[in-house]
Enzyme design. Sequence first.
Site, PDB file in Angstrom:
ATOM      1  N   HIS A 142      60.421  71.070  53.939  1.00 60.13           N
ATOM      2  CA  HIS A 142      60.527  69.804  54.687  1.00 60.13           C
ATOM      3  C   HIS A 142      61.583  69.968  55.774  1.00 60.13           C
ATOM      4  CE1 HIS A 142      62.335  65.495  54.887  1.00 60.13           C
ATOM      5  NE2 HIS A 142      61.459  65.667  55.854  1.00 60.13           N
TER       6      HIS A 142
ATOM      7  N   HIS B 262      56.387  62.818  57.496  1.00 55.51           N
ATOM      8  CA  HIS B 262      56.958  61.656  56.818  1.00 55.51           C
ATOM      9  C   HIS B 262      57.149  60.482  57.761  1.00 55.51           C
ATOM     10  CE1 HIS B 262      58.773  64.099  53.231  1.00 55.51           C
ATOM     11  NE2 HIS B 262      57.474  63.979  53.186  1.00 55.51           N
TER      12      HIS B 262
ATOM     13  N   MET C 111      66.395  67.222  44.413  1.00 56.33           N
ATOM     14  CA  MET C 111      66.487  68.658  44.195  1.00 56.33           C
ATOM     15  C   MET C 111      66.533  69.066  42.722  1.00 56.33           C
ATOM     16  SD  MET C 111      70.401  69.153  45.552  1.00 56.33           S
ATOM     17  CE  MET C 111      70.585  70.874  45.146  1.00 56.33           C
TER      18      MET C 111
ATOM     19  N   HIS D 238      57.252  58.422  51.029  1.00 53.23           N
ATOM     20  CA  HIS D 238      57.480  59.794  51.503  1.00 53.23           C
ATOM     21  C   HIS D 238      58.377  60.562  50.551  1.00 53.23           C
ATOM     22  CE1 HIS D 238      61.458  58.503  52.517  1.00 53.23           C
ATOM     23  NE2 HIS D 238      61.743  59.560  53.243  1.00 53.23           N
ATOM     24  N   GLY D 239      58.744  59.954  49.442  1.00 58.56           N
ATOM     25  CA  GLY D 239      59.605  60.624  48.471  1.00 58.56           C
ATOM     26  C   GLY D 239      60.162  59.613  47.484  1.00 58.56           C
ATOM     27  N   ALA D 240      61.254  59.984  46.840  1.00 61.31           N
ATOM     28  CA  ALA D 240      61.858  59.090  45.853  1.00 61.31           C
ATOM     29  C   ALA D 240      62.631  57.963  46.529  1.00 61.31           C
ATOM     30  CB  ALA D 240      62.784  59.886  44.935  1.00 61.31           C
TER      31      ALA D 240
ATOM     32  N   LYS E 193      69.146  74.101  50.554  1.00 59.68           N
ATOM     33  CA  LYS E 193      69.507  72.969  51.397  1.00 59.68           C
ATOM     34  C   LYS E 193      70.614  73.370  52.362  1.00 59.68           C
ATOM     35  CE  LYS E 193      68.231  68.814  48.816  1.00 59.68           C
ATOM     36  NZ  LYS E 193      67.593  68.118  49.949  1.00 59.68           N
TER      37      LYS E 193
END
Length: 715
Positions: free
Chosen positions: A495, A588, A623, A644-646, A714
């Site tokens: 991403h 996203h 992560m 788009h995610g948590a 990251k």
Amino acid sequence: MPYEPLKLSTPTPVLSWANHRLGLEETQMAKNMASLPFVFKHIALMPDVHLGKGALVGSVIATKDAVIPAAVGVDIGCFTGDTLIPLIDGKSYPLRELADSGKPIYVYSCTKTGKIVATEAIARLTRQNAPLVKVILDNGVEIKCTPDHPFMLRDGEYQEASQLRKGTSLMPFYSKVDRDGYTLIQQNYSGRWQKAHWIIARSGLLGKVPKFENQRTVIHHKNFNQADNSPDNLEFMGNRDHSAYHGSLVDRSTHWQSPEFEKQRKDALAAKSKTSEGYQYYAERGTRNILQYMQNNPEHFQQSVSGNGERGKQYLVHYNQSPKGRAKSKEIANRFYTCEIYGEQVKSPIGLDNHRKYQHTYNHKVVDIIFLNESQDVYCLSVPEYHNFALSAGVFVHNCGMAALKMPFTADQLEVKLKQIRLEIEAAIPVGFEENKDAEKAVTNWQGWREFKELHRGVKDLETKAIRQLGSLGGGNHFIELCLDTDDQVWLMLHSGSRHIGNKLAECHISTAKNLAKLAQISLPDPDLSYFVAGTPEFAAYWHDLQWAQEYAKFNRDVMMNRFKKIVEKHLAGGKPTKPLLSVNCHHNYAEKEVHFGEEVYVTRKGAVRARTEDYGIIPGSMGAKSFIVKGKGSYESYCSCSHGAGRLMSRSKAKKQFSIDDLVAQTQGVECRKDSGVLDEIPGAYKPIDQVMENQADLVEVVATLKQVLCVKG
């Protein structure tokens, strides 16, 4: 009810898929968005909704004739089900039929440099009841597709169907069958015709090309159909072994000497002679035979033709002067010939030669683009490696992009290798504020640099930085992950976005929008909700830069994914290139024109993913948590969207205050990743529970694969 209508005193309703109450700031932001005069129908909030700049992250806003420049993203459309796709087996199939089969297929793709290759793809239904345009080519073929589908231009760039203009040159796909029955493909970078089975071989679909001692390597078609270039039908052989093999078949089979076979052979030759290629072949062979006869039998030849001129002269003069002869001469002079590539009619053989040379040399041009008053279900191909495919119409188009790869590796192959893989990823891909020291050739050759001078004047001094950052991850919630699904299959996930150049472009246009609002004395609940109105120069400039930034972001991910894939292949496949089993890529953020509730609107997905019926998407957790590969259900109330995610549960500063390094170590147990203060703000505890987020959007998407991170990089 899958969603909850929020009780807000706003002109436009707000529907929420989140299972929690909005805080005071979030509620105010929702009110601000819902009070804009151009908002259409309602606003949809996804399960991961949280504070953002101007608009809530995790919000979907449909607007009429206006767009907020805080949104970034474009999308890829698709084709009607009857669109024909040429496969390497020598046949063309409707997209709908390929999608219904659900099986991997092999198609032709084209690199930006014009090299045509063969690669694996899969077809799928991508959108239902979609609006359409018709693109008409100069070969008379008509292509129906969604207005947003990108076509590959002759220079390797892409342009949406709705933006094509008359005379636009497209990347062509020319094929024909030679006199021996083999399929030939014309390479766009050179103009040379190449046998398709060697394109398949050099694309790596048959493995390494072997060498045969004292023999030339050839490719044998097992079913004796030279047009069928399916990988399982092709076999490498030495040329002498190949000839001996065919000879042995003749010796063993009386069929080859039977009257039935002889009749079939003669019929096939007669049919071949009626084709333009066959006629030319037999004409050339006849000429060679006559010339050979003249050389080998000069006396007999002279005797046979003696007096021909005198005998025929009188007849020819009489015929040419007669009304019939004059009519025939006029008819020949005005005879039209068919261009075998485009089917156009051209007067005289000389005219045909000039037509081929000056009008149609390695090029397809757009004749017209017509917006249609009809809608159909549409389909597309996923082409993981090259992201485009050929149509039987004779042009290349972009595929539906994705950003996760399912690899042909399993969990047991990763044992004791994760740390080294992570170190090599971090060495190969700059993270945080870092950038590449040297730009690789693929980066400097990117076609997007040609348009850099046309971008907003506020980024003119950033070209060098943009080049060096192409192929870098960045920081924040950007990541590179190696995951395992529930079958212990390895996945690569990535991403990232448009880096500093994209952020700077957004800042420039947001500033312009704010200044316009101030000059026009437009009262807004939040200056960050300043907007551009469709049809204005500012809107056009923003939309152009938006497209460029999105292409930059996509290519940035492509460069990184290529490096990532090579590192994994080095450790799990001895460096041998492999084909992904499935590829998924979704942005996203989106700002695009769509039809919802029967009206054409601009849809801004800020921190949301498109989830139309059969759309594939990625919903990553934090992560240390799970991620999901999903397929959309096409919920019209959410404008066909999902999270788009948590989504963040707390700010980065709060996370750093609340959690310790020990907490980070505990919450990322079993994941090979950094465990230091530099990534403490990305600790799983700072995000919402992904399982709850997924439960809240069960009506929006279905889960295709559940992934668990085993390695995370990251910035």
